[in-house]
Enzyme design. Structure first.
Site, PDB file in Angstrom:
ATOM      1  N   GLY A   1      49.837  31.375  36.770  1.00 30.97           N
ATOM      2  CA  GLY A   1      50.114  31.392  35.329  1.00 30.97           C
ATOM      3  C   GLY A   1      49.657  32.683  34.662  1.00 30.97           C
ATOM      4  N   SER A   2      49.919  32.729  33.367  1.00 30.24           N
ATOM      5  CA  SER A   2      49.680  33.978  32.632  1.00 30.24           C
ATOM      6  C   SER A   2      48.203  34.208  32.308  1.00 30.24           C
ATOM      7  CB  SER A   2      50.515  33.978  31.346  1.00 30.24           C
ATOM      8  OG  SER A   2      50.224  32.828  30.572  1.00 30.24           O
TER       9      SER A   2
ATOM     10  N   GLU B   1      47.708  23.532  43.331  1.00 33.55           N
ATOM     11  CA  GLU B   1      46.556  23.870  42.470  1.00 33.55           C
ATOM     12  C   GLU B   1      45.499  22.770  42.557  1.00 33.55           C
ATOM     13  OE1 GLU B   1      48.612  26.634  39.014  1.00 33.55           O
ATOM     14  OE2 GLU B   1      48.455  24.494  38.661  1.00 33.55           O
TER      15      GLU B   1
HETATM   16  C1  5RP Z   1      50.541  26.310  36.543  1.00 32.10           C
HETATM   17  C2  5RP Z   1      49.421  25.896  35.677  1.00 32.10           C
HETATM   18  C3  5RP Z   1      48.871  26.903  34.736  1.00 32.10           C
HETATM   19  O1  5RP Z   1      47.512  27.058  34.980  1.00 32.10           O
HETATM   20  C4  5RP Z   1      49.078  26.404  33.330  1.00 32.10           C
HETATM   21  O2  5RP Z   1      50.452  26.145  33.138  1.00 32.10           O
HETATM   22  C5  5RP Z   1      48.601  27.417  32.298  1.00 32.10           C
HETATM   23  O3  5RP Z   1      49.442  28.514  32.317  1.00 32.10           O
HETATM   24  P1  5RP Z   1      49.235  29.775  31.376  1.00 32.10           P
HETATM   25  O4  5RP Z   1      47.926  30.374  31.760  1.00 32.10           O
HETATM   26  O5  5RP Z   1      50.417  30.645  31.682  1.00 32.10           O
HETATM   27  O6  5RP Z   1      49.235  29.282  29.949  1.00 32.10           O
HETATM   28  O7  5RP Z   1      48.966  24.778  35.705  1.00 32.10           O
HETATM   29  O8  5RP Z   1      51.072  25.246  37.260  1.00 32.10           O
END
Ligand code: 5RP
Length: 243
Positions: free
Chosen positions: A39-40, A120
């Protein structure tokens, strides 16, 4: 002039702050086995880790990525990657650092916005220490109401799962790809179903995390309640809170 920083800048701030702090506390160290999220928010953490490796301040790090996004980032940044079941990792990690979609006051999480929740969860739950990084928009009172709960499902079972979920009073949607026609296919070849409770719903994420997985065809859901993380949360005023 505004004194606030954007959500994008908050993500970078919290990622860098967490990595720096964990190194200063000796929780990220040479020779360790580390899980890296997707993720970002996780990406700037991967980058920060790579900076320490490139400077020779961290040596012999073995990383486990839960997704193609993270594998590719590790390859690009020269972070050695291994599978969780490799001889080097042997099924358990020292620490995993990852982002989240929602965090409640008990440190229960919703994850899976990036469709990587299955692996994850496997790496988080098999880590000695789980660290979550997020910006202030991730802090919520009730999980699953604003941000839908992602569930990884076997494609064949989508309708039978929907029928079982009707009694939960949720709205459900199979997640579609962006610039790809049809459903998102996860890194494990499955679909993602996003489910959402009504605004006034009283939900129990601890109970639901195990209950939902008992429905045939559900592989894993995005509630993370069994491995309380250490949380770093950034704010628009440029501070980072820990709890
Ligand atoms: C991916 C995830 C990410 O950790 C979650 O979506 C948060 O993403 P971001 O840091 O882009 O807001 O669970 O499966």
């Amino acid at each position: 002039m505004s004194n606030t920083i954007s959500v994008e800048d908050q993500k970078v701030l919290v990622a860098r702050t967490a990595i720096d702090k964990l190194i200063s506390e000796g929780l990220i160290y040479s020779g360790m086995k580390i899980g890296l999220g997707t993720g970002s928010t996780a990406m700037p953490a991967v980058k920060r880790l790579a900076e320490y490796i490139a400077k020779g301040k961290l040596k012999n790090i073995a990383a486990v990525p839960p997704s193609f996004q993270t594998s590719i980032a590790c390859e690009e940044f020269n972070i050695p990657i291994f599978s969780l079941s490799s001889g080097r990792i042997n099924g358990s990690l020292d620490l995993t650092i990852d982002g989240a979609d929602e965090i409640d006051s008990k440190k229960n999480l919703t994850k899976g916005g990036g469709a990587a929740l299955l692996r994850e969860k496997i790496i988080a739950y098999n880590s000695e220490l789980f660290v979550v990084i997020g910006d202030e928009t991730k802090s919520v009172k009730t999980l699953g109401v604003n941000f839908p709960l992602p569930i990884e499902i076997v494609p064949e079972a989508r309708l039978s799962i929907m029928k079982k979920l009707e009694s939960y009073g949720v709205s459900m949607i199979i997640r579609d790809g962006i610039r790809k026609k049809g459903p998102v296919i996860t890194d494990n070849g499955n679909f993602i179903m996003d489910i959402k409770w009504p605004a006034n719903a009283k939900i129990n994420p601890v109970k639901l995390e195990s209950e939902l997985n008992a429905i045939p065809g559900i592989i894993e859901n995005g509630f993370f309640t069994q491995k309380p993380p250490r949380v770093f949360l950034s704010h628009s005023n440029g501070t980072v809170e820990e709890f």
